[in-house]
Design an enzyme around this catalytic site. Structure first.
Site, short mmCIF file in Angstrom:
data_model
loop_
_atom_site.label_atom_id
_atom_site.label_comp_id
_atom_site.label_asym_id
_atom_site.label_seq_id
_atom_site.Cartn_x
_atom_site.Cartn_y
_atom_site.Cartn_z
N ASP A 372 0.64 -1.34 0.01
CA ASP A 372 -0.22 -0.04 0.02
C ASP A 372 0.82 1.28 -0.15
O ASP A 372 1.90 1.26 0.80
CB ASP A 372 -1.00 -0.12 1.24
CG ASP A 372 -1.94 0.79 1.22
OD1 ASP A 372 -2.14 1.72 0.39
OD2 ASP A 372 -3.02 0.95 2.13
N LYS A 481 -1.13 -8.54 -5.26
CA LYS A 481 -1.87 -8.79 -3.80
C LYS A 481 -3.09 -7.94 -3.71
O LYS A 481 -3.15 -6.66 -4.06
CB LYS A 481 -0.89 -8.13 -2.74
CG LYS A 481 -1.42 -8.37 -1.14
CD LYS A 481 -0.55 -7.93 -0.17
CE LYS A 481 -0.99 -7.95 1.28
NZ LYS A 481 -0.24 -7.47 2.19
N TRP A 482 -4.20 -8.50 -3.58
CA TRP A 482 -5.52 -7.96 -3.91
C TRP A 482 -6.29 -7.89 -2.43
O TRP A 482 -6.71 -8.74 -2.00
CB TRP A 482 -6.42 -8.99 -4.61
CG TRP A 482 -7.59 -8.53 -4.90
CD1 TRP A 482 -8.87 -8.30 -4.03
CD2 TRP A 482 -8.17 -8.34 -6.42
NE1 TRP A 482 -9.99 -7.82 -4.79
CE2 TRP A 482 -9.68 -7.77 -6.12
CE3 TRP A 482 -7.87 -7.87 -7.58
CZ2 TRP A 482 -10.40 -7.14 -7.15
CZ3 TRP A 482 -8.48 -7.50 -8.59
CH2 TRP A 482 -10.03 -7.02 -8.45
N ASP A 483 -6.23 -6.72 -1.91
CA ASP A 483 -6.74 -6.26 -0.47
C ASP A 483 -8.08 -6.02 -0.43
O ASP A 483 -8.57 -5.41 -1.80
CB ASP A 483 -5.67 -5.36 0.07
CG ASP A 483 -5.72 -5.59 1.58
OD1 ASP A 483 -6.49 -6.20 2.22
OD2 ASP A 483 -4.87 -4.61 2.10
N ASP A 553 -3.05 -10.57 9.54
CA ASP A 553 -2.07 -9.49 9.75
C ASP A 553 -1.53 -9.87 11.05
O ASP A 553 -0.37 -8.97 11.36
CB ASP A 553 -2.88 -8.21 10.03
CG ASP A 553 -3.17 -7.68 8.67
OD1 ASP A 553 -2.75 -8.02 7.57
OD2 ASP A 553 -4.06 -6.53 8.51
C1 DGJ Z 1 -4.32 -4.88 5.27
C2 DGJ Z 1 -3.46 -6.02 4.74
O1 DGJ Z 1 -3.71 -7.11 5.35
C3 DGJ Z 1 -1.92 -5.79 5.12
O2 DGJ Z 1 -0.94 -6.86 4.89
C4 DGJ Z 1 -1.44 -4.51 4.47
O3 DGJ Z 1 -1.62 -4.95 2.88
C5 DGJ Z 1 -2.39 -3.36 4.67
N1 DGJ Z 1 -3.75 -3.67 4.56
C6 DGJ Z 1 -2.06 -2.27 3.75
O4 DGJ Z 1 -3.01 -1.26 3.72
#
Ligand code: DGJ
Length: 731
Positions: A372, A481-483, A553
């Site tokens: 991010d 990485k698709w958040d 996380d």
């Molecule tokens: C939440 C994700 O789980 C983290 O690994 C990270 O990518 C943050 N978002 C970034 O905002």
């Protein structure tokens, strides 16, 4: 033949390698469930299992239903799929409202067909066959004569994979509208209720903890009303016999291939029938089905194990790894990655990234991932989601330039996106305030300062596909990485008519799947990793698009052991993103680098710490970790897994992996709490050849397979948070 139909007794026998699922067409009308469990070959004369309905009851009798000269009620029958409105007054699988306002459905058996292969589920992810010979499908059509509505029950039997999938399609063959209020993917009525119910609950940073409780005369269910499968409950549960453990006893797994609002549970009635059900959550759901339209439910995957939870998990792991996961990376060795998030959060520039990347290369990392903060004016989480344009103040070379610099270091390059969201402070929102999920004239609640884009709209889906395609086409990006960092509130869409507003949750998920299908097809060389505030949407449906997902996380090694252990009940280790990070985390625990490495290796391995600040010794140790991991990762990613010791005892945890060819065995042992004056114990292994000899590679000691299986190895907790790995090679 996996599916047998006996014309005389009207009995279907759906046979997997070790199980049978048996039911019968009763009185040419209703489907009566007979058996789900160990495999049965001969189903003649199974009528003796029909329950006599002799006890006093309030139940009404269904018209024209008689058997063995008894009238009977579907209210006390083990049914295959139940409808609301007639005599069965338990939780129904199907509930609809018709033009005259009535809610009565009477859908009876009309026809069936059996064929090799498995049809695609329109617009929904599902398990698939590589060759029609590996799966057989039974389609049963039930018909409601008054409304001309057909309900098709699909059963697909993966005989060798040992699993059965189910889904339902509703077709409105009449002229009038139908309001579907509940169409579950399946139900099964077990004739007894002496089970435990195991499910995976959690929260942010504490995903998929195992909880087990007895089935009682009550309705025990898990669900999501959050617009996403969520951190709170995974769309999976198991019923197990009272004596079941990891290696013994009956265990039935139920897993829904869906990422949105779901429900799953077991309702035990007064006659001790346990009705198990799962599907889209009927809460706040209504689907308007017009003349000629059809509605397809998501798929549920049922697994029976006669040898406890480990066998159930291994069946899910193999099926999901080989016949749900798709794309190039399904079978390809996955890269070891380094991600900058925990190292820098939003505070980075190109130079800082390159310093971390140079050290990543030094330790043997294959792929560098920029998380991010690279786009718009995003230096915190207040803004810019939706504006997927590189911030050249931070990255003067642009994304193409940075990717090239990483490639020149000898690594691949990956990038973070959160495509389903929009920040109110963004150019996208200023241009299209109506593009987010909301209800006109009501406040829009923000979470992490963001709103959810309305994926039920085609223009929004097209925008996402186009903007991501631009970024992916203009830089050498081989990983995404698709958040997704919030759930849905104020559910509503500006484009849906009032009577369709309650379709928003499911339409959102259909929009998401549409986007993912288009992007993964367009960029087949990209490795996609799912993420949702950690593991907040770690469901099997997303495995169809994302070969791996960030599990949590929470990267504290000890906490992660619980999370990954729980996740492994249903999801394969090859799908769990897991990284070595710095210690301590917020819980203050200082775990050795060795243990952080060993925990991360039991998932998809990577690093997420400031490698430019690590000592020479740490760099050396990480180098060794990567060499070791690359040598053995095939065992963890493609092998069978056995859970030998549960961390939920709060003392230690042991996991065994055995390679597909059965030649290499790895045992990971983790100490959570070392008690004073503690003594050694034994771990017996599983899946080995009892007649073979195995060499433990660290000690060169030789062991007989029967010794390891029956007497085991000796383990001793040395100190808190310690860990070690045994490796046995078959001689
Ligand atoms: C939440 C994700 O789980 C983290 O690994 C990270 O990518 C943050 N978002 C970034 O905002």
């Amino acid at each position: 033949m996996a599916i047998i139909f006996d014309e005389k007794s009207k009995i279907f026998n759906l046979k997997t390698k070790t199980s049978s699922y048996i039911f019968k067409i009763l009185c040419d009308k209703v489907l009566m469930h007979i058996h789900y469990g160990k495999r049965i070959e001969n189903t003649e004369n199974m009528d003796y299992l029909y329950r006599d309905f002799t006890h006093a009851s309030f139940a009404s009798f269904d018209k024209d239903l008689t058997f063995n000269n008894h009238r009977f009620s579907t209210d006390s029958l083990e049914q295959e799929y139940s409808f609301f409105g007639s005599c069965d007054l338990r939780t129904p699988a199907f509930h609809a409202q018709y033009k005259d306002g009535s809610t009565v459905t009477k859908a009876y058996y009309k026809s069936h067909k059996i064929y090799n292969g498995k049809p695609k589920l329109c617009d929904l992810p599902a398990t698939y066959a590589e060759d029609d010979s590996e799966v057989q499908t039974l389609e049963i059509t039930l018909f409601d004569a008054l409304t001309n509505m057909s309900i098709i029950l699909y059963y697909s039997v993966f005989e060798e994979f040992d699993a059965i999938t189910r889904s339902v399609k509703v077709i409105n063959g009449g002229k009038d509208d139908i309001n579907l209020k509940s169409v579950l993917s399946f139900s099964v009525d077990f004739p007894n209720d002496d089970f435990d119910f195991t499910h995976l609950y959690g929260s942010w940073a504490r995903e998929r903890y195992i909880e087990k409780r007895p089935v009682a005369h009550a309705n025990l269910s898990i669900d999501s009303k959050r617009g996403s499968s969520s951190h709170y409950h995974n769309p999976f549960f198991a019923l197990s016999s009272k004596n079941a453990d990891e290696f013994a006893g009956d265990v039935y797994g139920f897993s829904l291939v869906y990422s949105g609002n779901f429900i799953g549970g077991v309702e035990c009635d007064t006659t001790n029938i346990a009705r198990v059900y799962m599907g889209i959550n009927p809460f706040n759901f209504n689907w308007l089905l017009k003349e000629g339209e059809s509605f397809q439910t998501p798929e549920a995957v049922m697994v029976y194990s006669d040898c406890g939870f480990s066998k159930m998990s291994n069946i899910y792991h193999t099926l999901y790894r080989k016949r749900l996961c798709r794309g190039e990376y399904r079978d390809k060795v996955r890269p070891v990655l380094a991600n900058n998030w925990e190292a820098t959060v939003f505070d980075f520039d190109e130079d800082k990234l390159l310093r971390i990347a140079e050290n990543a290369k030094k330790i043997g990392v294959d792929l560098f991932v920029l998380d991010d903060g690279w786009f718009g004016k995003r230096n915190n989480d207040n803004c810019s989601l939706g504006d997927w344009v590189t911030n050249t103040k931070k990255i003067p070379s642009g994304m193409g330039g940075l990717a090239k610099k990483i490639n020149d270091l000898g690594m691949e390059f990956g990038l973070w996106f959160e495509p389903e969201m929009v920040s109110p402070d963004s150019d996208l929102y200023r241009a299209h305030p109506d593009w987010c999920i909301h209800v006109k004239n009501r406040d829009r609640s923000e979470a992490r300062n963001q709103l959810v884009l309305d994926l039920s709209r085609k223009d929004v889906c097209d925008y996402i596909v186009n903007t991501l395609s631009d970024v992916l086409s203009n830089a050498n990006i081989t990983y995404v990485k698709w958040d997704m960092n919030r759930n849905i509130t104020e559910p509503g869409s500006e484009l849906l008519s009032p009577e369709r507003q309650m379709e928003i949750y499911h339409r959102y998920i259909l929009g998401l799947y549409n986007i993912l299908e288009r992007l993964t097809t367009k960029f087949p060389h990209v490795l996609w990793e799912g993420c949702s505030g950690g593991g907040g949407r770690f469901d099997p449906a997303l495995l169809y698009y994302f070969p791996q997902s960030w599990a949590s996380d929470n990267t504290d090694a000890c906490d992660r052991i619980f999370i990954q252990y729980g996740t492994s009940l249903v999801m394969p280790c090859s799908s769990m993103g897991s990284h070595v990070t710095s210690a301590p985390k917020s819980n203050g625990r200082i775990t050795p680098l060795k243990t952080r490495g060993n925990v991360a290796m039991t998932g998809q391995f990577g690093y997420e710490l400031d490698l430019s600040k690590c000592s020479e010794e740490e760099i050396e140790e990480m180098k060794e970790q990567i060499v070791f991991y690359k040598k053995y990762r095939h065992v963890i990613q493609n092998g069978d897994m056995y859970r030998l010791r549960s961390p939920y005892t709060m003392k230690n945890c042991a996991l065994e992996f055995i390679s597909e060819d059965k030649n290499t065995v790895m045992v990971f042992y983790f100490t959570l709490h070392r008690f004073a004056n503690d003594f050694s114990t034994r771990l017996t292994l599983h899946g080995l050849d009892k007649t073979a000899v195995y060499k433990e590679v660290n000690s060169n000691l030789l062991y007989g397979g029967d010794m390891l299986l029956n007497a085991g190895i000796k383990v001793h907790d040395q100190k808190d948070f310690d860990s070690f790995v045994f490796i046995f090679e078959k001689q």
